[in-house]
Design an enzyme around this catalytic site. Structure first.
Site, PDB file in Angstrom:
ATOM      1  CB  SER A   1       3.683 -42.383 123.402  1.00  0.00           C
ATOM      2  OG  SER A   1       4.727 -41.654 123.986  1.00  0.00           O
TER       3      SER A   1
ATOM      4  CE  LYS B   1      -0.264 -38.698 121.615  1.00  0.00           C
ATOM      5  NZ  LYS B   1       0.950 -39.553 121.664  1.00  0.00           N
TER       6      LYS B   1
ATOM      7  CB  SER C   1       2.673 -38.616 125.036  1.00  0.00           C
ATOM      8  OG  SER C   1       2.733 -39.200 123.726  1.00  0.00           O
TER       9      SER C   1
END
Length: 487
Positions: A177, A78, A153
């Site tokens: 997330s 990420k 996210s």
């Protein structure tokens, strides 16, 4: 034999160890898959093709190393985790072009375990969102249906795993997330106990809430990645000093669920839960019962208060954390400013997206004089109550179970005009971050109406990740596989 990119991490690792395939072949398989799927899903912000191939060739020259459990395994990360020599933007224009000179601890430990970093995943800007629609670089799409969101996210990480672009990915979980996009993309996602995995090098959203964790295609793969990244880090003052458990051994600790007490919080199986999610989760609960588990009804009375509590605390911490992005030290700097105040205002206004600006403003408001006691202090008090309720429920049972999301993945843009509606979608995940406890989400079926994956999560006591993985491994074998996205 399956196409190489569709193998599980554990299967690939065995083939690499036996020299049936090389590290370079595994990297090329993933890069080819990215080239084929990226135009449709946009899971990646940066692909480090040259760096990944160079790392793979270096590993191949040395030969398989049994002391490095992820030797030759291609993974993604990420974009909230800093990576040495690879651009890191947190999905924001304010960090466009930023190239860190060091690795986050979790990334460093992946490299030490032999993993190969393919690149950085798309994400909601500064992890603020539930659908990866708030990225400054465009939305990510769900590999199961490219008209739908992948969750957020860490949606880019989940989509990358689901699309078989990589064999595992690292995400971050501030209010669900990791677990929510794992559910929506048919992956396994683990939020560790706060302090179990180092936050050093994670670009902070809510410092008391953020945790780094893996997204994978199976529970075994999840355990392998967690084994590599868990443990104390002296560079992170919130890192817990106790040694990590043997998560791989936990996978064979059970063959069934006899003697296990699973708590079902009534607040998670009532109003607001879509029928197709409820059906899939109740079917998984029945499977647990068939495997010998005792299902125990429990209550978490302050579940409804968790959303307000979470967003007050998270936005307050975001306001503080994002103050460092001022256009002076690093990141975007507005040009043509004659006064320092104008530089601050223009750099931040141009660099931050609408959702980030909204949360900074709200966070600054609840921390301001005259409102701190009414909002932030009260939220901190309710947070303590929520944690105590979870601990009390876990005294009645071994683990808790709940849906990971009240709905399956929604259509892109469906809630874009209603931020509050997307905040409400986090109701089943964010309380666990307030409590600081671990949670594992795994796919338990597909929605009868939407055909999209449904995930169910298990909550455990602090530092009981091994227990969650043990339960998840048994249930995963008992349930029909969700399969791979037909992208």
């Amino acid at each position: 034999m399956n196409a190489l990119h569709t193998e599980t991490l554990a299967s690939l690792r065995r083939r690499l160890a036996s020299r049936e395939v090389s590290a370079e072949e595994s990297v090329r398989a993933c890069l080819d898959r990215m080239a084929a799927t990226e135009p449709r899903i946009h899971a990646m912000l940066t692909v480090d093709e040259a760096g990944a191939l160079e790392a793979a060739r270096a590993l191949d020259r040395e030969g398989p190393d049994p002391s490095r459990p992820l030797w030759g395994v291609p993974v993604t990360v990420k974009d909230a985790l800093v990576t040495r020599g690879i651009p890191t933007t947190a999905g924001s224009r304010i960090l466009e072009g930023h190239v860190p000179f060091y690795d986050a601890t979790a990334v460093q430990r992946l490299r030490e375990a032999g993993a190969i970093i393919l690149g950085k995943n798309n994400m909601d800007e500064f992890a603020m969102g539930s659908g990866t629609e708030n990225s400054a670089y465009g939305p990510t799409r769900n590999p199961w249906d490219t008209e739908r969101i992948p969750g957020g996210s860490s949606g880019g990480s989940a989509a990358s795993v689901a699309a078989c672009q990589c064999f595992a990915s690292l995400g971050s979980d501030t209010g669900g997330s990791i677990r929510q996009p794992a559910s929506m993309c048919g992956c396994v996602g683990l939020k560790p106990t706060y302090g179990r995995v180092s936050r050093y090098g994670l670009i902070a959203y809510g410092s008391s809430l953020d945790q780094v964790g893996p997204l994978t295609r199976t529970v075994e793969d999840c355990a392998m990645v967690l084994q590599a990244i868990a443990g104390h880090d002296s560079r992170d003052d919130t890192s817990d000093p106790r040694p990590a458990d043997d998560y791989m051994a936990a996978l064979t600790a059970r063959t069934d669920l006899r003697g296990l007490r699973i708590g079902m919080p009534r607040e998670f199986f009532g109003k607001g839960l879509s029928p197709e999610v409820e059906t899939a989760c109740l079917r998984a609960v029945d499977a647990c019962r068939t495997l010998g588990a005792e299902i125990v009804p429990v209550s978490l009375p302050h579940t409804d208060a968790a959303i307000a509590t979470y967003y007050i605390i998270a936005m307050a911490e975001a306001s503080s954390n994002l103050a460092r992005f001022d256009g002076v030290r690093y990141g975007r700097r507005a040009s043509g400013c004659e006064k320092l105040e104008d530089l601050y205002i223009r750099s931040r206004s141009e660099g931050f997206g609408e959702e980030v600006q909204r949360r900074i403003l709200l966070g600054t408001y609840v921390l301001s004089s005259g409102y701190y006691d009414a909002y932030y202090r009260k939220a901190a008090q309710v947070r303590r109550i929520i944690r105590e309720e979870y601990l009390a429920a876990l005294e009645q049972c071994d683990v808790l179970c709940a849906p990971a999301s009240p709905v399956t993945a929604w259509k892109l843009g469906e809630h874009s005009q209603s931020p509050l509606q997307t905040y409400l979608m986090d109701i089943y995940t964010l309380a666990l971050n307030l409590a600081g406890l671990p949670g594992l989400s795994l796919p338990v079926g597909r929605g009868a109406e939407s055909g999209m994956p449904v995930g169910m999560q298990f909550f455990g006591r602090a530092f009981a990740e091994a227990d969650l993985l043990s339960v998840g491994a048994v249930l995963e074998q008992a349930l029909p596989p969700v399969g791979l996205a037909a992208l």
